[in-house]
Design a protein around this motif. Structure first.
Motif, mmCIF file in Angstrom:
data_model
loop_
_atom_site.group_PDB
_atom_site.id
_atom_site.type_symbol
_atom_site.label_atom_id
_atom_site.label_comp_id
_atom_site.label_asym_id
_atom_site.label_seq_id
_atom_site.Cartn_x
_atom_site.Cartn_y
_atom_site.Cartn_z
ATOM 1 N N ALA A 104 0.821 -1.227 -0.126
ATOM 2 C CA ALA A 104 -0.001 -0.007 -0.042
ATOM 3 C C ALA A 104 0.870 1.228 0.003
ATOM 4 C CB ALA A 104 -1.024 0.110 1.192
ATOM 5 N N GLY A 105 1.950 1.279 0.619
ATOM 6 C CA GLY A 105 3.030 2.267 0.898
ATOM 7 C C GLY A 105 3.579 2.608 -0.595
ATOM 8 N N GLN A 106 3.797 1.452 -1.048
ATOM 9 C CA GLN A 106 4.446 1.535 -2.504
ATOM 10 C C GLN A 106 3.730 2.168 -3.402
ATOM 11 O OE1 GLN A 106 7.877 0.808 -3.451
ATOM 12 N NE2 GLN A 106 8.339 0.445 -1.444
ATOM 13 N N TRP A 107 2.366 1.877 -3.542
ATOM 14 C CA TRP A 107 1.606 2.660 -4.521
ATOM 15 C C TRP A 107 1.571 4.187 -4.189
ATOM 16 C CZ3 TRP A 107 -0.281 0.807 -8.852
ATOM 17 C CH2 TRP A 107 -0.471 -0.553 -9.122
ATOM 18 N N ALA A 108 1.331 4.573 -2.941
ATOM 19 C CA ALA A 108 1.370 5.715 -2.638
ATOM 20 C C ALA A 108 2.560 6.508 -3.127
ATOM 21 C CB ALA A 108 0.999 6.180 -1.033
ATOM 22 N N ALA A 109 3.775 5.689 -2.763
ATOM 23 C CA ALA A 109 5.181 6.403 -3.060
ATOM 24 C C ALA A 109 5.084 6.492 -4.533
ATOM 25 C CB ALA A 109 6.329 5.685 -2.525
ATOM 26 N N ALA A 110 4.854 5.569 -5.423
ATOM 27 C CA ALA A 110 4.828 5.588 -6.869
ATOM 28 C C ALA A 110 4.154 6.711 -7.344
ATOM 29 C CB ALA A 110 4.246 4.233 -7.352
#
Length: 280
Positions: A133-139
């Protein structure tokens, strides 16, 4: 993603935590500004004049702007005694509450740097799902930062804190929120101007080797006489992602279908050829 489009690592803390401060000085729905919190990533410099960076600023929840399958967008005012601004706070759902039905296709070609996180994501553990989930926001934060820095029409990304992305609220001249292009019925001259802006934006993405990945009239805001692209967590590298070319072609089909239905003579294959010439 590939080295063409680096994704910043998600903060080490729980990516779903919003770090609200419980204090008698603040009312319910308020917190101290998270701008200087440890682990928070600030948007690209130079920061716009309207960005409030004061340690004394307070964030106040103003309500829900939009709900979606992967994230909800809220209105949040950040203000101190001297200045204030209303922002869009996009909060990605974590764990079992998110519904990215096509994660695998979009994430091919991306790299998760931390080996522990990669193993946890592969196993589908609680930690792994939170990291994803954090990776999608970071992307999305990385994409907005890069696009804004090269002049593409996207909201300015103010900051990233775990799964919360604060960004510029796109408004009309009267201060109300800009509608999605799909909700508008522009007159022929404006329709043509929108198309020209969109093609230039898509060329700019292609020149970076990227495609939006889910572009349509629902992911474009009509801010009076200009278009602004939104919803970019799934932007794909057309080279590193094995399906990148198909995502680019689908973007072309989606947007040309909408504009053709409103009387503009545009062609998806011609647009794709134009973008490929920019990309290679």
């Amino acid at each position: 993603m590939s080295d063409l489009f680096p994704v910043p690592p998600a903060p080490a803390s729980d990516p779903e935590a919003l770090h609200y401060v419980e204090t008698d000085d603040l009312a319910p729905g308020q917190r101290w500004s998270t701008w200087d919190d440890v682990g928070v990533l600030a948007g690209p410099e130079p920061w716009p004049d309207w960005v409030v960076t004061s340690d004394a600023a307070v964030d106040t929840e103003l309500g829900v702007l939009k709900t979606g399958k992967e994230a909800d967008v809220f209105l949040l005012e950040r203000a101190d005694a001297h200045a204030g601004v209303v922002l869009a706070a996009k909060r990605y759902r974590g764990l079992d509450h998110r519904m990215f039905s096509r994660d695998a296709g979009y994430t091919e070609g991306r790299r998760m740097r931390n080996s522990r996180d990669r193993r946890a994501a592969a196993k589908g553990t609680r930690h792994g799902r939170a990291v994803e989930a954090g990776q999608w926001a970071a992307a999305e934060f990385a994409c907005l930062s890069r696009f804004w820095s090269v002049g593409l029409p996207v909201p300015y990304p103010v900051q990233l804190d775990g799964t919360e992305l604060l960004m510029e609220l796109i408004t009309l001249e009267d201060g109300s929120g800009a509608p999605r292009l799909a909700q508008t019925r522009p007159a022929p001259p404006l329709l043509e101007a929108y198309w020209e802006q969109l093609v230039e934006a898509m060329r700019g993405m292609a020149a970076l080797g990227l495609a939006h990945g889910d572009l349509s009239a629902f992911n474009l805001l009509a801010a009076d006489d200009r278009l602004v692209m939104i919803d970019l967590p799934q932007a794909v590298d057309v080279v590193a992602n094995p399906q990148g070319m198909e995502y680019l072609a689908r973007d072309c089909r989606n947007v040309t279908t909408w504009f053709r239905a409103r009387g503009l003579d545009v062609d998806a294959e011609e647009l794709l050829a134009d973008l490929l010439a920019c990309a290679f």
